[in-house]
Design an enzyme around this catalytic site. Structure first.
Site, short mmCIF file in Angstrom:
data_model
loop_
_atom_site.label_atom_id
_atom_site.label_comp_id
_atom_site.label_asym_id
_atom_site.label_seq_id
_atom_site.Cartn_x
_atom_site.Cartn_y
_atom_site.Cartn_z
N TRP A 66 -7.85 4.53 8.54
CA TRP A 66 -6.88 4.15 7.62
C TRP A 66 -7.03 5.27 6.30
CZ3 TRP A 66 -7.85 -1.36 4.95
CH2 TRP A 66 -9.28 -1.42 4.91
N ASN A 67 -5.96 5.46 5.72
CA ASN A 67 -5.97 5.92 4.56
C ASN A 67 -5.47 5.37 3.24
OD1 ASN A 67 -6.39 8.71 6.16
ND2 ASN A 67 -4.34 7.88 6.64
N ASP A 80 16.90 5.40 -5.01
CA ASP A 80 17.28 5.42 -6.26
C ASP A 80 17.71 4.01 -6.55
OD1 ASP A 80 15.96 7.78 -6.79
OD2 ASP A 80 17.70 8.59 -7.52
N HIS A 84 16.69 3.26 -12.46
CA HIS A 84 16.11 4.33 -12.57
C HIS A 84 16.62 4.99 -13.85
CE1 HIS A 84 14.22 8.16 -11.69
NE2 HIS A 84 15.35 8.73 -11.14
MN MN Z 1 14.97 9.78 -7.32
#
Ligand code: MN
Length: 263
Positions: A66-67, A80, A84
């Site tokens: 795993w990471n 988005d 945002h």
């Molecule tokens: Mn974006």
């Protein structure tokens, strides 16, 4: 079986017999994947960083791999949310954790701008262009995504994917203010692109700067960017599945974008 159950059974059947296929519109998250760069005085998004925790090794974890990963909400193929942008900051249900989840499955209209973008990397998508599309394919239905297809991967080299020129200026297509206003008139779900951002690279200096971010998010609508394979979608008739991660007050999120496409 109920009528609704029959619809889902038909979908399952179509997926299994291949009359509906699943197209992946997502880029692979990888360290060298370009991230949008803002002018140097502003904060910057993290590129994708992957740090190995263990890989079947005796001390760190003998049987598992795993990471840890580091990335921004706007790294790689991503969504988005209205929050945002300052214009969408006070809207209800404007963040990745509060958006109505039914919005994450929606039809898509694909505007083919590939010839225009190949001829002009600063191509501007106009209201006229959208109206001409409607003459051919009918009105953009309310609640649809609108994707600008440019075949961007065929236009720019992979090592300069954000397409910054020798003078440090980025170049990629995007919609003008009137085109964005038209999309809002049509009450779309949002606007998506293969480029690094939904807005035209040169739009910072326009009358309404970054009109797609400013107006689309101000209208409670969404953005998708850094997509690929839009050439595999029909102009109309595909369905997009695009749920962002449920980040608390998230402004956006990397995600897997899938399209269901009639074969
Ligand atoms: Mn974006």
């Amino acid at each position: 079986m109920s009528k609704d159950g029959a619809v889902l059974s038909a979908l399952v059947e179509a997926l299994s017999n291949g009359t509906v296929k699943v197209v992946d519109l997502t880029e692979t998250l990888r360290p060298d994947y370009p991230v949008i760069a803002l002018p140097p005085q502003f904060g910057q998004a993290s590129p994708f960083i992957k740090e190995e925790i263990s890989r079947y090794d005796e001390e760190r974890g003998p049987a598992w791999y795993w990471n840890n990963i580091t990335l921004s909400e706007h790294t790689g193929t991503h969504f988005d949310a209205p929050i945002h942008w300052v214009t969408g900051k006070d809207l209800p249900n404007n963040a990745t954790d509060t958006i109505d989840p039914s919005h994450f499955v929606a039809p898509v209209c694909v505007i083919d701008c590939s010839k225009e973008a190949a001829a002009d990397q600063d191509f501007i998508l106009t209201r006229d262009f959208l109206e001409n599309w409607e003459k051919e394919y009918g009105e953009i239905p309310a609640g649809s995504w609108v994707f600008m297809r440019t075949d961007w991967r065929k236009i720019v080299s992979p090592d300069n994917w954000t397409n910054v020129d020798a003078d440090g200026n980025a170049h990629h297509p995007g919609p003008d203010k009137e085109a964005v206003e038209f999309l809002i008139e049509r009450d779309v779900m949002g606007f998506g692109t293969e480029c690094v951002g939904t807005d035209h690279a040169g739009s910072f200096g326009w009358d309404v700067p970054l009109p797609c971010h400013t107006l689309i998010h101000g209208a409670g609508k969404y953005g998708l960017q850094c997509m690929t394979n839009l050439d595999q979608l029909p102009p109309k008739g595909a369905v997009v599945i695009a749920p962002p991660l449920k980040i608390e007050e998230g402004s956006g999120s990397p995600l897997r974008v899938l399209a269901l496409v009639p074969a």
